[in-house]
Write a protein that holds these residues in place. Structure first.
Motif, PDB file in Angstrom:
ATOM      1  N   LYS A   9      -9.859  -1.867 -63.958  1.00 56.09           N
ATOM      2  CA  LYS A   9      -9.421  -0.627 -64.465  1.00 56.09           C
ATOM      3  C   LYS A   9      -8.618   0.385 -63.536  1.00 56.09           C
ATOM      4  CE  LYS A   9     -12.137   1.729 -67.194  1.00 56.09           C
ATOM      5  NZ  LYS A   9     -13.268   2.442 -67.872  1.00 56.09           N
ATOM      6  N   VAL A  53      -9.664  -6.297 -70.324  1.00 59.38           N
ATOM      7  CA  VAL A  53      -8.865  -5.187 -69.901  1.00 59.38           C
ATOM      8  C   VAL A  53      -8.146  -4.778 -71.306  1.00 59.38           C
ATOM      9  CG1 VAL A  53      -6.542  -4.783 -68.967  1.00 59.38           C
ATOM     10  CG2 VAL A  53      -8.284  -6.264 -67.805  1.00 59.38           C
ATOM     11  N   ASP A 105     -10.693  -2.469 -72.912  1.00 59.28           N
ATOM     12  CA  ASP A 105     -11.107  -1.161 -72.197  1.00 59.28           C
ATOM     13  C   ASP A 105     -10.124  -0.068 -72.763  1.00 59.28           C
ATOM     14  OD1 ASP A 105     -11.666   1.114 -70.498  1.00 59.28           O
ATOM     15  OD2 ASP A 105     -11.734  -0.222 -68.900  1.00 59.28           O
ATOM     16  N   LEU A 155      -8.102   2.455 -70.768  1.00 60.49           N
ATOM     17  CA  LEU A 155      -6.902   2.105 -70.308  1.00 60.49           C
ATOM     18  C   LEU A 155      -5.879   2.372 -71.446  1.00 60.49           C
ATOM     19  CD1 LEU A 155      -7.675  -0.983 -68.239  1.00 60.49           C
ATOM     20  CD2 LEU A 155      -6.682   1.053 -67.342  1.00 60.49           C
TER      21      LEU A 155
END
Length: 819
Positions: free
Chosen positions: A526, A563, A566, A569
């Protein structure tokens, strides 16, 4: 100036791509070049390497014009020097000019050998800016003074046997051979010991020869020669003979020791090479006794072929390495004592010649009238102790000539290779590295537009940095503690190591290691992704593809899914994903290539390449493992870290955004050298029921061997790596970087030629696949790079796997100011 080829069309070298046959005229292929255009010479030479890929070839460059140099060509000398050093083929300069200018002298010295059939005179103007450099280099390489309007003496530097015989030697030999000149200069100028610079190329070349023998063991000698392996020497007696058979026949008489109060007289049969490792260790122990001041060696005839280089274990790499490593330790002791060596045998193997040249007094009573180094497939360059004895008497050019064609006894006596008296007190040959020739502007050679690196970000577990001594305390290292105090690594980042170390309640099983890897990998990813997007001037929501490499924990699903998960993000769930596992340290560059390939196929969109390694989630330190040297070395080396790189390829009708570099796919190369598969490998530590990374002492030498092969393939593909100005490599370790500098033909030791990897290693340790971008960050911080400069990314890891990508620096770097 013209270039002609002297090909050996008997076959192809093992491990090199198939050749593209050229039309033959009287056994030669010729390419005529314009003397004033050195860049044309480079291009023609590169074309020759591509066309003659895998075929033993001698490249002869004729200097037959008398014009002085063109000022604009001065910087190109660096390019031809680098190209020759990287080439799998020998280069010979045939001098036909009556007069040589300083530029022509420097050009001639760029090649491996010189041929001169008629006298030549040195001619320089008083204002020639290269006069001092030419005089200095000529003295360094030949030991002779060079004065204006004076005849030049080529007697000790010119090949007497012609150039065609050079095609018998294997490609790896030329890498080692060219390294000798640099390594000798390193040792003479900074007075430091450069053991790896000498021993590394030696063992690398022997490994390559062993692999060739293994690949062709079922062939007869005639078939082997026909396949292009060279006519120099035969396989050990009969390849069907087992090592134990040879050893049992010979070892009983190959070593005989007579001792007195402070001296040893040691008789060695020429077949000492077949003695077992225990016998060589016993000999080493006898010699290194403090009471022993004087050594007298007598080398007598035996059954060993004079060209053999493989010990009892024959072509097994660990056996080869251990035997030659112990032998080298013995030679180092010999060179410190009052030692004499008498040769009575007619043909002796290279290890015994190394012993001969490591001794102070060298007496030749053999009936042979010439001293020959090993030839053809079996040639390797001397180790550090023998080379010290040779280089004290011979200039660099004379040493080169000796290593490929030998020397008659009378000439050997004249130059001091044979002596009845010790050479102690003789002043060493004075040399000077001098100032490098200034590099001119880089030629415009970029092919198609490549994918650009718009931004990058790095992340480490902040608050978890520790000095090496502190880490040794955390891991309760008692044995081999000096491994942690070597200055090549000062600090590393290791997440949660304090709470997990011995003496604390928190101990990690395999499940806890996996959870730790996921937790810290997600956090570092992140952070790195946010930094990279900010540097590139984009939002994470614009990302169209994610590639993540990691080898320090196995997850299903992979990290790319986490990823996407998340929300902070905000990367869209439609983004392409690729998780790279099982590649280890070289996966970082593979990640960049994978993301760049996607970006090039989807021009105008953004891809990110990431590598994240939580090495601390793979540490083991049980009661047994913390006392194991291999495990201690691994625990002293690896650290945690993560990078993210934003890649973008502009549509054909648009300009590329400001980038750190562009790397066209036609400038990529990769190699998997499976001979080193067991050097770097995961196993299971049964005591602790966790994965354990095994790292062999052979790894640096196999990496060097494989890197030479990959660079040869790159040249044969036409990648102009001789133009590279900036080298960025995986951080590896101290010995790995020393071998990389050797294999890449760099001018200086690793600390000076690979400063970015060296600095990253010192600050972060080896971060496995993430380390390549930490080294690149050091390059960015150096302020040494300008737009349109050429650079090279190189990574290496388990497999042995290697990756490379040549790049052109982009407009995020400043333009070079015009003079």
């Amino acid at each position: 100036m013209g270039a002609s080829l002297v090909p050996a069309c008997k076959g192809e070298w093992q491990g090199h791509p198939p050749s593209h046959r050229l039309p033959m005229m009287n056994g030669q292929v010729e390419a005529h070049l314009n003397f004033s255009d050195v860049q044309s010479l480079c291009r023609e030479a590169l074309d020759i390497m591509r066309a003659r890929a895998g075929v033993p070839t001698v490249v002869v460059v004729k200097i037959n014009q008398t014009s002085l140099h063109d000022e604009e060509e001065t910087g190109s000398l660096n390019d031809i020097c680098r190209l020759v050093r990287l080439s799998p083929h020998p280069f010979v300069c045939e001098i036909e000019a009556e007069f040589l200018s300083p530029f022509m002298v420097l050009l001639a010295l760029a090649f491996d050998f010189m041929l001169c059939q008629s006298p030549a005179t040195f001619q320089a103007g008083t204002q020639d800016k290269l006069l001092g450099k030419a005089q200095q280099q000529w003295h360094t390489f030949t030991g002779q003074q060079l004065k204006d309007a004076s005849p030049m003496d080529f007697s000790m530097v010119s090949l007497s046997s012609g150039a065609s015989a050079l095609s018998d030697f294997a490609p790896y030999y030329w890498t080692s051979f060219r390294n000798l000149s640099k390594a000798m200069l390193w040792e003479r100028t900074d007075k430091k010991e450069h053991f790896t610079a000498f021993f590394g190329p030696k063992i690398m070349t022997i490994f390559a020869a062993a692999e060739t023998v293994t690949d062709t063991a079922e062939r007869s000698l005639e078939e082997k020669v026909h396949a292009g392996a060279g006519a120099g020497g035969s396989l050990r007696r009969n390849m069907s003979d087992t090592p134990s058979t040879v050893a049992s026949e010979q070892s009983a008489t190959s070593i005989n020791i007579q001792a007195s109060a402070d001296a040893l007289e040691i008789t060695l049969g020429s077949d000492v090479l077949y003695s077992g490792l225990d016998e060589i260790r016993q000999l080493l122990n006898e010699i290194k006794e403090k009471r022993i001041k004087t050594l007298r060696f007598v080398i007598v005839p035996g059954m060993c072929d004079g060209d053999d280089i493989f010990p009892e274990e024959r072509t097994d790499h660990p056996g080869i390495y251990k035997w030659h490593r112990v032998w080298e330790q013995m030679l180092a002791i010999v060179s410190t004592k009052k030692a004499s060596c008498v040769v009575q045998a007619t043909r002796i193997s290279n290890p015994l010649l190394e012993l001969f040249f490591s001794s102070q007094d060298r007496v030749w009573t053999s009936c042979s009238e010439e001293i020959h180094w090993a030839r053809g497939l079996y040639a390797y360059c001397p180790g550090p102790s023998a080379l010290s004895g040779l280089s004290g008497q011979l200039s660099i050019c004379a040493l080169r000539r000796f290593l490929v064609q030998g020397m008659n006894i009378e000439e050997a006596r004249q130059v001091g290779l044979l002596t009845a008296k010790a050479n102690a007190g003789q002043p060493p040959r004075e040399v000077s590295m001098g100032k490098a020739i200034p590099r001119g502007p880089a030629p415009q050679i970029a092919p198609e537009r490549g994918c650009g690196l718009l931004g990058y970000g790095l992340a480490v577990p902040e608050g978890h940095q520790a000095m090496q001594e502190e880490i040794a305390d955390m891991l309760d290292i008692k044995d081999y503690r000096s491994v942690f105090t070597d200055p090549h690594i000062e600090t590393r980042y290791l997440a949660d190591l304090v709470s997990e170390s011995p003496g604390h309640s928190k101990q990690l099983d395999l499940m806890a290691c996996t959870e730790k890897h996921l937790k810290w990998a997600a956090e570092l990813l992140k952070e790195a992704i946010k930094k990279a997007c900010e540097d590139a001037g984009i939002a994470p929501a614009q990302i169209g593809c994610i590639v993540v490499a990691s080898s320090t924990g196995y997850l299903l699903p992979g990290l790319t899914a986490y990823v996407i998960k998340d929300k902070d993000l905000g990367i869209p769930p439609t983004a392409g994903r690729a998780d790279i596992v099982g590649m280890g340290c070289h996966a970082g560059l593979n990640s960049l290539k994978t993301a760049a390939t996607w970006a090039a196929a989807n021009r105008g969109t953004y891809a990110i390449a990431c590598s994240v390694e939580i090495s601390s989630a793979q540490y083991i330190w049980g009661q047994a493992s913390r006392r194991d040297l291999t495990n201690v070395i691994v625990n002293s080396l690896f650290g945690d870290g993560c990078f993210c790189a934003v890649l973008h390829a502009a549509p054909p009708d648009k300009e590329q955004f400001p980038a750190y570099f562009e790397m066209p796919s036609s400038w990529w190369m990769q190699l998997c050298h499976v001979g080193a598969l067991d050097d770097m490998i995961y196993t299971v530590e049964r005591e602790e029921q966790k994965f354990r990374f095994m790292l062999s002492e052979l790894a640096p030498y196999h990496v060097g061997q494989a890197l030479v092969t990959m660079l040869h393939h790159a040249l044969q593909k036409g990648i102009p790596i001789h133009h590279v100005q900036h080298f960025v490599t995986h951080t590896g370790g101290k010995t790995v970087l020393e071998m990389v500098a050797v294999a890449m033909g760099l001018d200086q030791v690793a600390e000076l030629s690979l400063p970015y990897a060296v600095e990253a290693l010192r600050s972060y340790g080896n971060q496995s696949s993430a380390s390549i971008m930490f080294a690149f960050h050091k390059l960015v911080q150096s302020n040494n790079v300008h737009a349109d400069d050429y650079g090279l990314l190189v990574s290496m890891g388990p497999g042995a796997g290697l990756e490379m990508a040549m790049f052109t620096a982009g407009t995020k770097f400043p333009r070079r100011l015009e003079n």
